[in-house]
Design a protein around this motif. Structure first.
Motif, short mmCIF file in Angstrom:
data_model
loop_
_atom_site.label_atom_id
_atom_site.label_comp_id
_atom_site.label_asym_id
_atom_site.label_seq_id
_atom_site.Cartn_x
_atom_site.Cartn_y
_atom_site.Cartn_z
N LEU A 79 0.96 -0.87 0.08
CA LEU A 79 0.02 0.06 -0.03
C LEU A 79 0.96 1.36 -0.04
O LEU A 79 1.87 1.24 0.80
CB LEU A 79 -0.99 0.13 1.32
CG LEU A 79 -2.12 -1.01 1.40
CD1 LEU A 79 -1.44 -2.32 1.68
CD2 LEU A 79 -3.15 -0.50 2.42
N PHE A 133 -0.87 7.55 -3.48
CA PHE A 133 -0.83 7.46 -4.74
C PHE A 133 -0.15 8.73 -5.54
O PHE A 133 0.34 9.75 -4.78
CB PHE A 133 -2.34 7.92 -5.11
CG PHE A 133 -3.31 6.96 -5.06
CD1 PHE A 133 -3.93 6.31 -6.19
CD2 PHE A 133 -4.07 6.58 -3.97
CE1 PHE A 133 -5.02 5.11 -6.31
CE2 PHE A 133 -4.80 5.59 -3.80
CZ PHE A 133 -5.20 4.90 -5.05
N ALA A 150 -5.87 8.15 1.41
CA ALA A 150 -5.93 6.98 0.38
C ALA A 150 -4.64 6.47 0.02
O ALA A 150 -3.88 7.29 -0.31
CB ALA A 150 -6.93 7.32 -0.70
N LEU A 181 -2.75 3.24 -2.42
CA LEU A 181 -2.96 2.52 -3.59
C LEU A 181 -2.29 0.99 -3.28
O LEU A 181 -1.69 0.90 -2.50
CB LEU A 181 -2.38 2.73 -4.77
CG LEU A 181 -2.23 1.94 -6.14
CD1 LEU A 181 -2.54 2.66 -7.24
CD2 LEU A 181 -1.46 0.94 -6.23
N LEU A 238 -7.84 0.52 -3.46
CA LEU A 238 -7.63 1.61 -2.59
C LEU A 238 -7.97 1.16 -0.99
O LEU A 238 -8.96 0.59 -1.04
CB LEU A 238 -7.74 3.08 -2.75
CG LEU A 238 -9.18 3.36 -3.04
CD1 LEU A 238 -9.54 3.65 -1.53
CD2 LEU A 238 -9.31 4.64 -3.60
#
Length: 174
Positions: free
Chosen positions: A11, A14, A64, A66, A78
């Protein structure tokens, strides 16, 4: 904003390079049905949306992330902690492309996001919201340890959502 890893997933924040993926994700049927139409129709719209996400990183230290598969690097969705008008606490959110449903990825990603919220960000309480008909989201939030608190209506929305809450003083089980 720090990247996170699980056994199967990475993770990361972005970047503008993720615009094509974002365009696909936010126009997926499940996103439109359960999260809502964000009016993102072009790559430029997606770049603008990503800019809003990166602004959240700078303002709150979270946002958030990705989700990608660790073995292939394929972006699949996400997960992250958001700040929303009408909520006092950080709100966990998650979304996957449909071909990745039912494989435990949303739980795996969301669990590490909750851990980061507790251990690194020092959050004491995190919320989750969903429309009452989104049984998959409710099931996932309950598996993560969130419990239903009440129905609420967020500013500028026309329907009630269910508010779920977790007290991060308790352990997050995987």
């Amino acid at each position: 904003m720090k990247s996170l890893e699980t056994e199967r997933l990475r993770l990361r924040p972005f970047t503008k390079d993720d615009a094509l993926f974002v365009l696909r994700l936010v126009n997926d049927f499940g996103w439109l049905l359960y999260i809502g139409d964000r009016g993102i129709r072009t790559v430029d719209d997606a770049v603008t949306y990503i800019g809003k996400m990166t602004d959240m990183y700078e303002k709150y230290g979270h946002g958030a992330l990705l989700i990608s598969l660790k073995d292939s690097g394929t972006p699949i969705g996400l997960a992250g902690l958001f700040r929303r008008a009408g909520l006092d606490d950080a709100d966990i959110g998650f979304a996957l492309l449909p071909e990745f449903y039912g494989q435990g990825y949303a739980f795996e990603a969301s669990a590490v996001v909750l851990q980061q919220g507790r251990d690194e960000l020092g959050l004491k309480r995190i919320t989750g919201i969903t429309i009452p008909s989104n049984r998959s989201s409710i099931k996932l939030m309950e598996k993560l340890g969130l419990t239903f608190e009440k129905s609420i209506r967020l500013p500028n929305d026309n329907e009630d959502v269910s508010l779920y809450v977790i007290d991060l003083g308790r352990a997050i089980d995987g």
